[in-house]
Motif scaffolding. Structure first.
Motif, PDB file in Angstrom:
ATOM      1  N   VAL A 125     -24.804 -13.980  -3.793  1.00 59.38           N
ATOM      2  CA  VAL A 125     -25.123 -14.061  -5.225  1.00 59.38           C
ATOM      3  C   VAL A 125     -23.859 -14.394  -6.008  1.00 59.38           C
ATOM      4  CG1 VAL A 125     -26.039 -12.803  -7.191  1.00 59.38           C
ATOM      5  CG2 VAL A 125     -26.993 -12.413  -4.932  1.00 59.38           C
ATOM      6  N   ALA A 126     -22.747 -13.759  -5.603  1.00 59.68           N
ATOM      7  CA  ALA A 126     -21.488 -14.000  -6.301  1.00 59.68           C
ATOM      8  C   ALA A 126     -21.051 -15.452  -6.125  1.00 59.68           C
ATOM      9  CB  ALA A 126     -20.410 -13.056  -5.787  1.00 59.68           C
ATOM     10  N   VAL A 127     -21.251 -15.992  -4.902  1.00 59.93           N
ATOM     11  CA  VAL A 127     -20.873 -17.386  -4.653  1.00 59.93           C
ATOM     12  C   VAL A 127     -21.639 -18.304  -5.591  1.00 59.93           C
ATOM     13  CG1 VAL A 127     -21.103 -19.285  -3.009  1.00 59.93           C
ATOM     14  CG2 VAL A 127     -20.092 -17.136  -2.277  1.00 59.93           C
ATOM     15  N   LEU A 128     -22.956 -18.076  -5.707  1.00 66.17           N
ATOM     16  CA  LEU A 128     -23.751 -18.934  -6.589  1.00 66.17           C
ATOM     17  C   LEU A 128     -23.304 -18.774  -8.035  1.00 66.17           C
ATOM     18  CD1 LEU A 128     -26.341 -20.833  -6.832  1.00 66.17           C
ATOM     19  CD2 LEU A 128     -27.278 -18.829  -7.916  1.00 66.17           C
ATOM     20  N   ALA A 129     -23.118 -17.512  -8.439  1.00 65.02           N
ATOM     21  CA  ALA A 129     -22.710 -17.282  -9.818  1.00 65.02           C
ATOM     22  C   ALA A 129     -21.368 -17.959 -10.084  1.00 65.02           C
ATOM     23  CB  ALA A 129     -22.623 -15.782 -10.094  1.00 65.02           C
ATOM     24  N   GLY A 130     -20.446 -17.820  -9.118  1.00 67.81           N
ATOM     25  CA  GLY A 130     -19.145 -18.449  -9.267  1.00 67.81           C
ATOM     26  C   GLY A 130     -19.262 -19.959  -9.355  1.00 67.81           C
ATOM     27  N   LEU A 131     -20.062 -20.527  -8.455  1.00 71.71           N
ATOM     28  CA  LEU A 131     -20.252 -21.976  -8.421  1.00 71.71           C
ATOM     29  C   LEU A 131     -20.783 -22.486  -9.754  1.00 71.71           C
ATOM     30  CD1 LEU A 131     -21.975 -23.001  -5.076  1.00 71.71           C
ATOM     31  CD2 LEU A 131     -20.173 -24.225  -6.239  1.00 71.71           C
ATOM     32  N   GLY A 176     -20.996 -20.930 -12.617  1.00 71.98           N
ATOM     33  CA  GLY A 176     -20.093 -20.618 -13.705  1.00 71.98           C
ATOM     34  C   GLY A 176     -18.951 -21.617 -13.761  1.00 71.98           C
ATOM     35  N   TYR A 177     -18.367 -21.895 -12.598  1.00 69.11           N
ATOM     36  CA  TYR A 177     -17.234 -22.813 -12.551  1.00 69.11           C
ATOM     37  C   TYR A 177     -17.631 -24.202 -13.031  1.00 69.11           C
ATOM     38  CZ  TYR A 177     -13.429 -25.609 -10.750  1.00 69.11           C
ATOM     39  OH  TYR A 177     -12.394 -26.488 -10.650  1.00 69.11           O
ATOM     40  N   ILE A 178     -18.753 -24.717 -12.468  1.00 68.99           N
ATOM     41  CA  ILE A 178     -19.173 -26.074 -12.819  1.00 68.99           C
ATOM     42  C   ILE A 178     -19.483 -26.171 -14.309  1.00 68.99           C
ATOM     43  CG2 ILE A 178     -20.953 -27.813 -12.466  1.00 68.99           C
ATOM     44  CD1 ILE A 178     -21.240 -26.592  -9.615  1.00 68.99           C
ATOM     45  N   ALA A 192     -15.858 -33.378 -13.692  1.00 69.56           N
ATOM     46  CA  ALA A 192     -16.387 -32.057 -14.058  1.00 69.56           C
ATOM     47  C   ALA A 192     -17.579 -32.190 -14.981  1.00 69.56           C
ATOM     48  CB  ALA A 192     -15.293 -31.226 -14.720  1.00 69.56           C
ATOM     49  N   GLY A 193     -17.457 -33.052 -15.991  1.00 68.24           N
ATOM     50  CA  GLY A 193     -18.555 -33.240 -16.924  1.00 68.24           C
ATOM     51  C   GLY A 193     -19.791 -33.787 -16.238  1.00 68.24           C
ATOM     52  N   ALA A 194     -19.571 -34.816 -15.393  1.00 67.66           N
ATOM     53  CA  ALA A 194     -20.705 -35.425 -14.705  1.00 67.66           C
ATOM     54  C   ALA A 194     -21.360 -34.430 -13.762  1.00 67.66           C
ATOM     55  CB  ALA A 194     -20.248 -36.662 -13.945  1.00 67.66           C
ATOM     56  N   SER A 195     -20.547 -33.605 -13.059  1.00 74.16           N
ATOM     57  CA  SER A 195     -21.112 -32.592 -12.168  1.00 74.16           C
ATOM     58  C   SER A 195     -21.955 -31.607 -12.954  1.00 74.16           C
ATOM     59  CB  SER A 195     -20.007 -31.826 -11.439  1.00 74.16           C
ATOM     60  OG  SER A 195     -19.252 -32.697 -10.669  1.00 74.16           O
ATOM     61  N   ALA A 196     -21.441 -31.223 -14.127  1.00 70.16           N
ATOM     62  CA  ALA A 196     -22.201 -30.280 -14.950  1.00 70.16           C
ATOM     63  C   ALA A 196     -23.533 -30.889 -15.358  1.00 70.16           C
ATOM     64  CB  ALA A 196     -21.389 -29.889 -16.182  1.00 70.16           C
ATOM     65  N   VAL A 197     -23.506 -32.178 -15.754  1.00 73.40           N
ATOM     66  CA  VAL A 197     -24.753 -32.840 -16.137  1.00 73.40           C
ATOM     67  C   VAL A 197     -25.728 -32.836 -14.955  1.00 73.40           C
ATOM     68  CG1 VAL A 197     -25.779 -35.046 -16.800  1.00 73.40           C
ATOM     69  CG2 VAL A 197     -23.676 -34.290 -17.879  1.00 73.40           C
ATOM     70  N   LEU A 198     -25.202 -33.183 -13.779  1.00 74.39           N
ATOM     71  CA  LEU A 198     -26.050 -33.239 -12.580  1.00 74.39           C
ATOM     72  C   LEU A 198     -26.673 -31.874 -12.292  1.00 74.39           C
ATOM     73  CD1 LEU A 198     -26.679 -35.503 -10.626  1.00 74.39           C
ATOM     74  CD2 LEU A 198     -24.831 -34.722  -9.172  1.00 74.39           C
ATOM     75  N   VAL A 199     -25.841 -30.824 -12.350  1.00 77.58           N
ATOM     76  CA  VAL A 199     -26.349 -29.485 -12.051  1.00 77.58           C
ATOM     77  C   VAL A 199     -27.367 -29.040 -13.097  1.00 77.58           C
ATOM     78  CG1 VAL A 199     -25.687 -27.066 -11.941  1.00 77.58           C
ATOM     79  CG2 VAL A 199     -24.395 -28.747 -10.686  1.00 77.58           C
TER      80      VAL A 199
END
Lengths: 298, 308
Positions: free
Chosen positions: A22-28, A30-32, A263-270
């Motif tokens: 759960v922490a890994v997902l939250a970190g991922l 959150g980071y993105i 980073a921006g594009a990754s955020a859009v994708l996610v």
């Protein structure tokens, strides 16, 4: 006593590992989102990417991704439905059915890069479609079709048999039962599955590098004639998608703000994938309520 | 009057029957067409990848053993050699490492969802697993490049890029695959097995370790193999963090290459039909054969489960 300590230790270990995920997902996430969202603006979403200067956007890439997704779904949904219904309702257990099931299994576990290479050879070169949206959509079809077949088959299989028997008792033909009795019940599950698979297609890159291409021509968004070469709707133009773009700027980006763009594009994708997830849940429930008398999906 | 209706309805029912027959026929032929298309897709795929991949050995006269076990990859040198062993080794090492990292974590997550707190545990982890499997691979690559690589560079010797970074990224990517298969297997286990174990006075851990895990092992292994299949074929995320040096890595923190990363990087720069291009196709052929192998192993495991 010893067994009880072992039990306690094991429980702690299991709970820790589960919470770690759960922490890994939250970190991922959150980071993105943390890195990327500040870079997202209307300008970033609509402007053209820059090769060497800073300040490029992802407009054409975003449009290409969505357009390619629509094209792929137009091809795969009818085909996947047909084959899936066949597997669920018509296929008799036997060698041929086993073989088809094996094919679906193998196709869905093929590495996407092999599918991309196959597309490069057959669709791009031999069929002569070139690096184009159509080539990309066809490659994604190979990739997405087994998924659709499986979704449809499972949806049809989960319809209670009494409903089918009731149809037979009324003297309906098999095809009528499939289309008017089973299909409406199976539809919510099919729609949910389709939207989820669309999310996967949206993020696919390896199969598209060699089929849809790694460049995008200058698009004129006022030109809606699908046959002209700079029209966004032209299906025979090369189209770099968002996922391919992220890969490209990460491995060979020259712009000084390449990491921010990535980073921006990754955020859009996610964010898009998250939206697909939410939409899948919402639409599935909504359509189930529309088509059936019961209020809740099981 | 009565007779007339009878005749009419008889006629109607006949034509209705015919209409149904025609509909049935159209539906059936459409579905057969769809299925046929699947078969055509796989047959042509196997054919094209085979014909291209085998031409390295048939046309360019590279021996199979040189390709599989040769350790030097210099297709552009004066005396070109096409040894793909470093890439094959890289693929296997990263895949195995990823499975080693991800399997215990996934099995614990599955146990958490089904045995420890079946109620909210499932509610908590199910969406997490779905979201993890939905995140695109390039995003994993990007995060790997900007988080894992700098971390490894600061903590361990070397550049940070390399086998360890690749394996870590892959392990997160295959977590959802293994977890969902394992959780399905665990929740399908008949309750009376567990209950009789508890009735004998066993603790929860004893039940899990001696009853639950041994009986579900083939199914859990299916998940692990499926995860490995995904890791073996993953291209872009690995390519971004592994460094892409054509050597056999001597440590986990050295840069290396996998079959997929070499194909990704070189395919665009070679001309169709050149020996180097054909060698890349041979690597694709290896990937395809490995897929067949993974599917075969999964089937074997499922058969074992069926016997039980």
């Amino acid at each position: 006593m010893k067994a009880k300590t072992a039990d306690k230790i094991a429980t702690v270990v299991i709970v820790t590992f589960a919470l770690l995920i759960v922490a890994v997902l939250a970190g991922l996430l959150g980071y993105i989102l943390f890195r990327g969202v500040s870079h997202i603006s209307w300008d970033f979403l609509t402007s053209v990417p820059q090769k060497i200067r800073a300040g490029g956007g992802i407009g054409p890439q975003l449009f290409n991704s969505l357009f390619l997704l629509v094209l792929t779904l137009i091809i795969t949904v009818p085909l996947g439905l047909g084959a899936g219904i066949y597997m669920a309702e018509y296929a008799r257990p036997g060698r041929i059915t086993d073989f088809i099931r094996l094919i679906v299994e193998v196709l869905s576990s093929f590495p996407s890069i092999v599918v991309g290479l196959f597309g490069l050879l057959l669709i791009v070169n031999i069929f002569g479609l070139g690096f184009s949206l159509v080539s990309g959509a066809l490659a994604l079809t190979v990739f997405n079709l087994p998924l659709m077949v499986r979704i449809t088959e499972q949806a049809f299989r989960s319809v209670p048999t009494q409903q089918k028997e009731a149809g037979f008792a009324l003297g309906l033909s098999k095809w009528k039962i499939v289309t008017t009795v089973l299909f409406p019940v199976a539809l919510p599950a099919i729609i949910t599955g389709t939207i989820l698979s669309a999310g996967r297609v949206f993020g696919e890159a390896a199969a598209l590098m060699f089929t849809a291409g790694m460049s995008s021509p200058r698009l004129d968004f006022t030109n809606w004639n699908p046959l002209s070469s700079n029209s966004p709707l032209n299906p025979f133009r090369p189209a770099e998608t968002l996922a391919v773009h992220i890969w490209k700027i990460n491995s060979e980006g020259l712009a000084p703000d390449a990491t921010q763009i990535a980073a921006g594009a990754s955020a859009v994708l996610v964010i898009m994938v998250l939206l697909f997830n939410l939409a899948a849940r919402f639409f599935g429930r909504f359509i189930y309520r529309k088509l059936t008398a019961s209020r809740r999906m099981n | 009057m009565v007779q007339k209706t009878k005749v009419l309805s008889g006629k109607n029912s006949k034509s209705r029957l015919e209409k149904h027959h025609i509909e049935d026929l159209i539906g059936r032929s459409y579905m057969s067409f769809c299925v046929l298309l699947l078969i055509v897709a796989i047959v042509s795929m196997v054919y094209f990848v085979m014909s291209k991949g085998l031409s390295t050995f048939a046309v360019n006269k590279v021996s199979v053993s040189e390709f599989l076990f040769g350790t030097t990859w210099s297709p552009e040198g004066d005396n070109p050699s096409y040894g793909a062993f470093p890439f094959i080794a890289g693929s296997f090492v990263t895949t195995l490492l990823a499975a080693l990292i991800a399997s215990p974590l996934s099995i614990c997550a599955a146990l958490f969802m089904t045995e420890i707190v079946p109620g909210w545990g499932k509610k908590l982890l199910q969406p997490v697993i779905e979201l993890l499997s939905g995140i695109p691979s390039v995003v994993y690559g990007f995060v790997g490049l900007s988080v894992i690589v700098p971390f490894l560079r600061n903590v361990f010797p070397g550049q940070g890029i390399g086998v360890a970074a690749g394996a870590l990224v892959l392990s997160v990517m295959i977590l959802p695959t293994i977890t969902s298969v394992a959780a399905d297997a665990l929740s399908a286990l008949p309750n009376n097995l567990k209950e009789s174990s508890y009735a004998l006075g066993a603790t929860r851990w004893q039940t899990i370790a001696r009853v639950v895990l041994p009986t579900t092992m083939p199914a859990i292994m299916t998940g692990v193999v499926l995860g490995m299949a995904r890791a073996f074929g993953e291209a872009l995320a690995v390519q971004m963090v592994i460094g892409n040096a054509p050597f056999i890595p001597k440590s986990l923190f050295e840069s290396a290459s996998t079959l997929t990363s070499v194909i990704t990087l070189s395919m665009g720069n070679t001309t169709m039909g050149s020996p180097q291009n054909n060698a890349l196709w041979s690597m694709a052929l290896v990937l395809m054969l490995m897929t067949f192998l993974f599917v075969f192993v999964v089937r074997l495991l499922e058969k074992r489960r069926a016997i039980r």
